[in-house]
Scaffold this active site. Structure first.
Site, PDB file in Angstrom:
ATOM      1  N   HIS A 109      19.379 -17.711 -26.432  1.00 59.35           N
ATOM      2  CA  HIS A 109      18.472 -16.568 -26.291  1.00 59.35           C
ATOM      3  C   HIS A 109      18.112 -16.376 -24.827  1.00 59.35           C
ATOM      4  O   HIS A 109      17.109 -16.919 -24.340  1.00 59.35           O
ATOM      5  CB  HIS A 109      17.206 -16.792 -27.130  1.00 59.35           C
ATOM      6  CG  HIS A 109      16.299 -15.605 -27.190  1.00 59.35           C
ATOM      7  ND1 HIS A 109      15.986 -14.975 -28.368  1.00 59.35           N
ATOM      8  CD2 HIS A 109      15.632 -14.929 -26.216  1.00 59.35           C
ATOM      9  CE1 HIS A 109      15.163 -13.965 -28.122  1.00 59.35           C
ATOM     10  NE2 HIS A 109      14.934 -13.927 -26.821  1.00 59.35           N
ATOM     11  N   GLY A 153      12.028  -6.934 -20.786  1.00 60.55           N
ATOM     12  CA  GLY A 153      10.851  -6.192 -20.373  1.00 60.55           C
ATOM     13  C   GLY A 153      11.019  -4.685 -20.440  1.00 60.55           C
ATOM     14  O   GLY A 153      11.899  -4.162 -21.117  1.00 60.55           O
ATOM     15  N   GLY A 154      10.162  -3.992 -19.703  1.00 55.89           N
ATOM     16  CA  GLY A 154      10.141  -2.537 -19.701  1.00 55.89           C
ATOM     17  C   GLY A 154       9.063  -1.951 -20.586  1.00 55.89           C
ATOM     18  O   GLY A 154       8.891  -0.728 -20.630  1.00 55.89           O
ATOM     19  N   GLU A 155       8.274  -2.792 -21.269  1.00 57.83           N
ATOM     20  CA  GLU A 155       7.262  -2.277 -22.183  1.00 57.83           C
ATOM     21  C   GLU A 155       6.145  -1.501 -21.475  1.00 57.83           C
ATOM     22  O   GLU A 155       5.452  -0.705 -22.112  1.00 57.83           O
ATOM     23  CB  GLU A 155       6.623  -3.418 -22.996  1.00 57.83           C
ATOM     24  CG  GLU A 155       7.528  -4.044 -24.023  1.00 57.83           C
ATOM     25  CD  GLU A 155       8.150  -5.341 -23.522  1.00 57.83           C
ATOM     26  OE1 GLU A 155       8.412  -6.220 -24.349  1.00 57.83           O
ATOM     27  OE2 GLU A 155       8.368  -5.464 -22.292  1.00 57.83           O
ATOM     28  N   HIS A 183      11.073 -17.786 -31.666  1.00 56.58           N
ATOM     29  CA  HIS A 183       9.654 -17.750 -31.268  1.00 56.58           C
ATOM     30  C   HIS A 183       8.755 -18.295 -32.387  1.00 56.58           C
ATOM     31  O   HIS A 183       7.587 -17.885 -32.491  1.00 56.58           O
ATOM     32  CB  HIS A 183       9.194 -16.338 -30.909  1.00 56.58           C
ATOM     33  CG  HIS A 183      10.095 -15.561 -30.017  1.00 56.58           C
ATOM     34  ND1 HIS A 183      10.770 -16.121 -28.951  1.00 56.58           N
ATOM     35  CD2 HIS A 183      10.448 -14.241 -30.032  1.00 56.58           C
ATOM     36  CE1 HIS A 183      11.480 -15.190 -28.336  1.00 56.58           C
ATOM     37  NE2 HIS A 183      11.307 -14.047 -28.978  1.00 56.58           N
ATOM     38  N   ARG A 187       6.112  -3.783 -31.828  1.00 50.54           N
ATOM     39  CA  ARG A 187       7.200  -3.164 -31.066  1.00 50.54           C
ATOM     40  C   ARG A 187       8.477  -3.011 -31.889  1.00 50.54           C
ATOM     41  O   ARG A 187       9.473  -2.487 -31.389  1.00 50.54           O
ATOM     42  CB  ARG A 187       7.492  -4.007 -29.827  1.00 50.54           C
ATOM     43  CG  ARG A 187       6.374  -4.038 -28.806  1.00 50.54           C
ATOM     44  CD  ARG A 187       6.579  -5.138 -27.788  1.00 50.54           C
ATOM     45  NE  ARG A 187       6.412  -6.463 -28.399  1.00 50.54           N
ATOM     46  CZ  ARG A 187       6.646  -7.606 -27.764  1.00 50.54           C
ATOM     47  NH1 ARG A 187       7.075  -7.595 -26.512  1.00 50.54           N
ATOM     48  NH2 ARG A 187       6.454  -8.753 -28.385  1.00 50.54           N
ATOM     49  N   ASP A 207      14.452 -18.020 -23.754  1.00 39.18           N
ATOM     50  CA  ASP A 207      14.008 -16.628 -23.578  1.00 39.18           C
ATOM     51  C   ASP A 207      14.064 -16.258 -22.102  1.00 39.18           C
ATOM     52  O   ASP A 207      13.246 -15.482 -21.604  1.00 39.18           O
ATOM     53  CB  ASP A 207      12.600 -16.411 -24.137  1.00 39.18           C
ATOM     54  CG  ASP A 207      12.327 -14.955 -24.519  1.00 39.18           C
ATOM     55  OD1 ASP A 207      13.233 -14.117 -24.344  1.00 39.18           O
ATOM     56  OD2 ASP A 207      11.221 -14.658 -24.987  1.00 39.18           O
TER      57      ASP A 207
END
Length: 404
Positions: free
Chosen positions: A75, A82-84, A238, A177, A298
């Protein structure tokens, strides 16, 4: 043009190399041993290999080090996550040395939240680029969202026709999300992944991003209750993001799933989450099946903190180095290397159906990591090539000026 290889060019692996005297974990303990590498593969392991004729092989004295299989990270946001919170919060792509210096010799790429400004094509291209730079690299098709973004227009076709693609991921559930998938939608994606994996001889799994939502594993549990799909298809990650979720993970394992803990970056106050080392330590103390647990970094993923209204109030970035840091921390706690090593090697390889990875045995890929006395990464060999030697970077990516 001027002659010579470009910056970051991966040198050819020496035809034959002999690694002598390290304490070998394959991942089971083999004691002090010599390992013969040839053509990018492990050719032989023995307590003492005979000397070869001068000039035929490179000899490397690794006495005082522990030699283990290269780590597998299932992973990593290879093109950045990102980009949120807007375009300026897009995380940069991962570099070769961020992975190699963490002891990662096999990596699987994911897109994450943003399947709009980033694409599966971008991810496949970066995956192939890392292969050219010296790693073994794979990826998933899709992102958080439904319908699943693909390269060919079909999950099954992506698995069958696109070599690096091993499954679907990271599809988000129990998260604000996510696309709020229904059970039928999840089952359709999982069925396509499973059958596509059968047709291509690949893992065919659905790597599931778990959010903090109250539904937790409910969708996975219902999928197991109402379908004929094998539990191995569902690989939630996660699971240590909050204690309630982690406490529910053993029930999924009892039903045949493998679960993944994330090596979150260290914080002064982790809140309700569990650090990966704490989660693994607790898993072992509770006598839960070690072979059903994996750990990933991650890497390059954005780790935002949201308020009650869904606004980002803080963020961090995942780092590949946290994977080997977790291994080091577990060793510092006195846990046996042979016990914890499969969580980072063979368990991942078996789940991904990469039989040539995650173990040191004749015929396996020559992916090896030498650990020092404290369990830190000392040297890294990937497919028979030295990427890191005695703490120094040997190979960099073509656009890297120095290691991070």
């Amino acid at each position: 043009m001027a002659g010579g290889p470009p910056s970051g060019h991966v040198p050819s692996a020496s035809l034959i190399q002999v690694l002598r005297g390290a304490e070998v974990y394959a991942p089971e303990p083999r004691g002090p041993a010599d390992i013969l590498l040839a053509g990018g593969k492990v050719a032989a392991i023995a307590p003492s290999l005979p000397a070869l004729p001068p000039g035929l092989a490179e000899e490397h004295d690794l006495r005082g080090l522990r030699l283990v299989p290269g780590l597998l990270d299932a992973h990593v946001h290879l093109v950045g996550g990102g980009g949120e919170a807007g375009p300026h919060t897009r995380v940069p792509p991962v570099t070769l040395t961020q992975l190699s210096r963490a002891g990662i010799t096999t990596v699987v790429g994911v897109l994450g939240t943003d399947g709009t400004t980033r694409s599966v094509a971008d991810l496949v291209a970066r995956t192939l680029g890392l292969r050219a730079e010296g790693l073994s690299a794979y990826c998933y098709t899709g992102s958080y969202e439904l319908p699943v973004p693909t390269l060919t227009g079909s999950v099954r076709k992506d698995l069958v026709y696109v070599d690096p693609i091993l499954g679907v991921g990271e599809l988000a559930i129990s998260d604000h999300r996510s696309s709020q998938p229904t059970l039928d939608e999840l089952l359709r994606v999982a069925a396509d992944a499973h059958v596509g994996g059968m047709m291509s001889g690949k893992a065919g799994i659905v790597h599931l991003h778990m959010g903090d939502g109250p539904r937790g594993f409910d969708l996975i549990q219902r999928a197991l209750d109402t379908s004929e799909l094998p539990p191995r298809v569902f690989h939630p990650t996660h699971v240590n993001r909050n204690r309630k979720l982690f406490a529910a993970a053993p029930e999924l394992v009892r039903r045949g799933c493998t679960v993944d803990v994330t090596a979150f970056p260290p914080e002064e106050d982790p809140g309700d989450s569990l650090y990966a080392a704490d989660a693994i330590d607790r898993w072992l103390a509770d006598g839960l099946p070690v072979h059903r647990l994996t750990c990933s970094s991650d890497g390059a993923g954005c780790m935002p903190v949201f308020d009650a209204h869904g606004h980002i109030c803080a963020m961090d970035v995942g780092r590949p180095a946290t994977l080997s840091d977790t291994l080091t921390e577990l060793l510092a706690r006195g846990l046996p290397l042979a016990t914890i090593l499969p969580i980072f090697t063979t368990n991942v390889a078996d789940l991904l159906r990469l039989s040539h990875k995650g173990r040191l045995a004749p015929g396996a890929d020559a992916d090896l990591v030498a650990l020092d006395a404290a369990g830190r990464v000392d040297s890294v060999i990937a497919r028979g090539r030295w990427l890191v030697r005695r703490g120094e970077t040997v190979v960099t990516g073509p656009f890297e000026r120095s290691h991070p």
